[in-house]
Design a protein around this motif. Structure first.
Motif, PDB file in Angstrom:
ATOM      1  N   ASP A   1       2.719   6.021   3.820  1.00 53.65           N
ATOM      2  CA  ASP A   1       2.008   6.730   3.094  1.00 53.65           C
ATOM      3  C   ASP A   1       3.102   7.294   2.025  1.00 53.65           C
ATOM      4  OD1 ASP A   1      -0.760   6.559   3.567  1.00 53.65           O
ATOM      5  OD2 ASP A   1      -0.098   7.600   5.492  1.00 53.65           O
TER       6      ASP A   1
ATOM      7  N   LYS B   1      -7.111  13.428  -0.085  1.00 52.59           N
ATOM      8  CA  LYS B   1      -5.646  13.565  -0.078  1.00 52.59           C
ATOM      9  C   LYS B   1      -5.228  14.909  -0.049  1.00 52.59           C
ATOM     10  CE  LYS B   1      -1.763  12.179   1.023  1.00 52.59           C
ATOM     11  NZ  LYS B   1      -1.270  11.683   2.493  1.00 52.59           N
TER      12      LYS B   1
ATOM     13  N   TYR C   1      -3.040   7.932   3.674  1.00 47.12           N
ATOM     14  CA  TYR C   1      -3.956   7.056   2.739  1.00 47.12           C
ATOM     15  C   TYR C   1      -4.691   6.070   3.451  1.00 47.12           C
ATOM     16  CZ  TYR C   1      -0.985   9.096  -1.067  1.00 47.12           C
ATOM     17  OH  TYR C   1      -0.257   9.900  -1.860  1.00 47.12           O
ATOM     18  N   ALA C   2      -4.068   5.670   4.436  1.00 46.63           N
ATOM     19  CA  ALA C   2      -4.767   4.652   5.277  1.00 46.63           C
ATOM     20  C   ALA C   2      -6.072   5.167   6.110  1.00 46.63           C
ATOM     21  CB  ALA C   2      -4.045   3.970   6.248  1.00 46.63           C
TER      22      ALA C   2
ATOM     23  N   HIS D   1      -4.835   1.453   1.856  1.00 51.16           N
ATOM     24  CA  HIS D   1      -4.116   2.671   1.296  1.00 51.16           C
ATOM     25  C   HIS D   1      -3.627   2.678  -0.021  1.00 51.16           C
ATOM     26  CE1 HIS D   1      -0.587   0.168   2.069  1.00 51.16           C
ATOM     27  NE2 HIS D   1       0.241   0.821   1.468  1.00 51.16           N
TER      28      HIS D   1
END
Length: 473
Positions: A280, A421, A428-429, A440
């Motif tokens: 990330d 986010k 992100y995943a 992601h």
């Protein structure tokens, strides 16, 4: 040239027989023979740091080797790199004879009769001896006062394994990640404190990434980049906090890559912490991220109810304070975010009770907790964020999660990912998995798209501001 190399190889064999392998690999392998004129040997050293260290610690041994193969009149000259490379040219060098330590004039590449100033390590501590390097650890952060629970058990067990055998486990590097206030700094310091207790001869160093970057920048300005690198390559256990702050700093990433490789190849322990997983991290070189994943990545999650109770009891014990059981349970049930907030509530309770001469009871606890709960009572999940965005754009959640490429659907999907986010700070995943089972990279692209368009597209800016108000950001 073959004669010079052959002579130097003979010297190295002699030296290798008289020092341990680690010292030989660190201080003699990087040296290169350049020329032999009569009984004078010239060798190239990577930096002033190497020159001074060899002169201080290994000169008698080096002399013995030279005398053995060149006779009593043997002489040694160092060719020292000055780290002033520009326009892809080679590093300039200066020749310095052994023992007579003249000052190097880096502008004219000449020498004077004055001594070269002692090279300071980045923490401005006296001398360069390894045992003089301050570890920069916080001695109050230990394993004994780190409260273990289901949310951090893997990370703590891995940390203890590393402290028992630094550099000797498969957990190298050990990468600890998690949200703010969950104990990352405490845990990585605890490793250092335990290593120093068990292995006092080892050099341990804790440094924040911010300080590392600042030191590197200073070394570049002072033309001693090589010295900076070699200082860090001396460390046995390197602990770097908040490594995500290397993002967008290519120079610092390059030098950290060199340090990482050297330490790892020499079985030194590397411990890193971050507020996100390597996958990330944005604007960090892929080769560096791949190395972060070589060992073990262990997450610190939000503490569960039982762990929160243990944390409260431990804090009360440290402060010598007693609270009613119902108050402890009330705090543990209502403060769920992180350890710092738990400790903040306890400090506030004690302060109010002391200043206002009130008894710490459930009523006072509820009054104090309003200041904390009020700010956290509306916690948005990824699903809730999708719901708000879908209503705003007048599309179905199923559309957002679909593979539709219609402009209005893509727009809503990207805003959902962006605010997921921004609000949850989830990886992100994880966000992608919850929004149509995407990877992601898709989420990262969405975030960059919104960031880019909101500053140049009036419609996007209006959508962004409207949604910010809906989320009360």
């Amino acid at each position: 040239m073959n004669q010079v190399v052959a002579l130097w190889d003979e010297c190295l064999l002699f030296i290798k027989d008289n020092i341990d392998e680690e010292a030989f690999n660190t201080w003699f392998k990087p040296l290169k023979p350049i020329a032999l004129q009569g009984n004078t040997l010239k060798i190239q050293v990577p930096s002033k740091f190497y020159y001074e260290w060899i002169e201080e610690h290994y000169l008698p041994l080096l002399k013995m080797a030279l005398v053995k193969y060149l006779g009593k009149e043997a002489r040694l000259i160092y060719s020292i790199k000055l780290s002033q490379k520009k326009n892809n040219k080679k590093d300039p060098t200066v020749d310095v004879p052994s023992i007579n330590k003249p000052r190097i004039d880096t502008k004219n590449k000449k020498t004077t009769d004055k001594y070269i100033p002692e090279i300071k390590n980045p923490f401005a501590l006296p001398g360069l001896r390894k045992n003089h390097i301050d570890s920069q650890l916080n001695p109050n952060y230990t394993f004994d006062n780190f409260i273990e629970g289901n949310s951090n058990r893997l990370a703590k067990n891995a940390a203890m394994a590393v402290s028992n055998k630094p550099g000797g486990t498969s957990f190298n590097p050990l990468f600890i990640y998690g949200d703010v206030g969950l104990g990352k700094t405490h845990l990585i310091n605890a490793i250092g404190v335990e290593v120093k207790r068990r292995f006092p001869e080892k050099t341990v160093l804790y440094v924040s990434t911010e300080k590392f970057v600042q030191q590197f920048t200073t070394s570049v300005h002072r033309n001693n980049r090589n010295d900076f690198i070699h200082f860090y390559q001396m460390i046995d256990v390197l602990i770097v906090d908040d490594i995500q702050f290397l993002s967008g700093k290519p120079g610092s990433q390059e030098v950290f890559f060199q340090i990482f490789n050297h330490l790892h190849q020499n079985k030194k322990q590397i411990i890193l912490s971050a507020d996100r997983t390597p996958v990330d991290m944005q604007d960090v070189e892929q080769r560096l991220l791949s190395r972060f994943k070589w060992g073990l990545s262990a997450e610190l999650q939000k503490p569960d109810y039982e762990t929160r109770k243990k944390i409260i009891l431990n804090k009360l014990y440290q402060d010598g304070v007693k609270l009613p059981e119902e108050v402890i349970e009330f705090i543990a049930k209502n403060i769920k975010t992180n350890i710092r907030e738990l400790e903040g509530v306890i400090i506030s309770l004690i302060a109010h009770a002391s200043f206002d001469h009130k008894e710490i009871n459930l009523e006072l606890s509820k009054e104090i907790l309003q200041n904390y709960v009020k700010n956290t009572q509306k916690i948005y999940s990824i699903d809730m964020i999708q719901e708000v965005v879908s209503k705003y754009f007048n599309v179905d959640i199923s559309d957002i999660q679909s593979k539709s490429r219609k402009r209005e659907i893509v727009q809503a999907r990207q805003f959902a990912m962006y605010f997921a986010k921004k609000i949850t700070n989830k990886p992100y995943a994880e966000i992608g998995k919850n929004i149509g089972n995407r990877n992601h990279a898709t989420v990262l692209h969405a975030c960059k798209t919104i960031d880019g368009l909101k500053s140049i597209d009036k419609d996007f800016m209006r959508f962004y501001k409207d949604l910010e108000l809906q989320f009360s950001l």
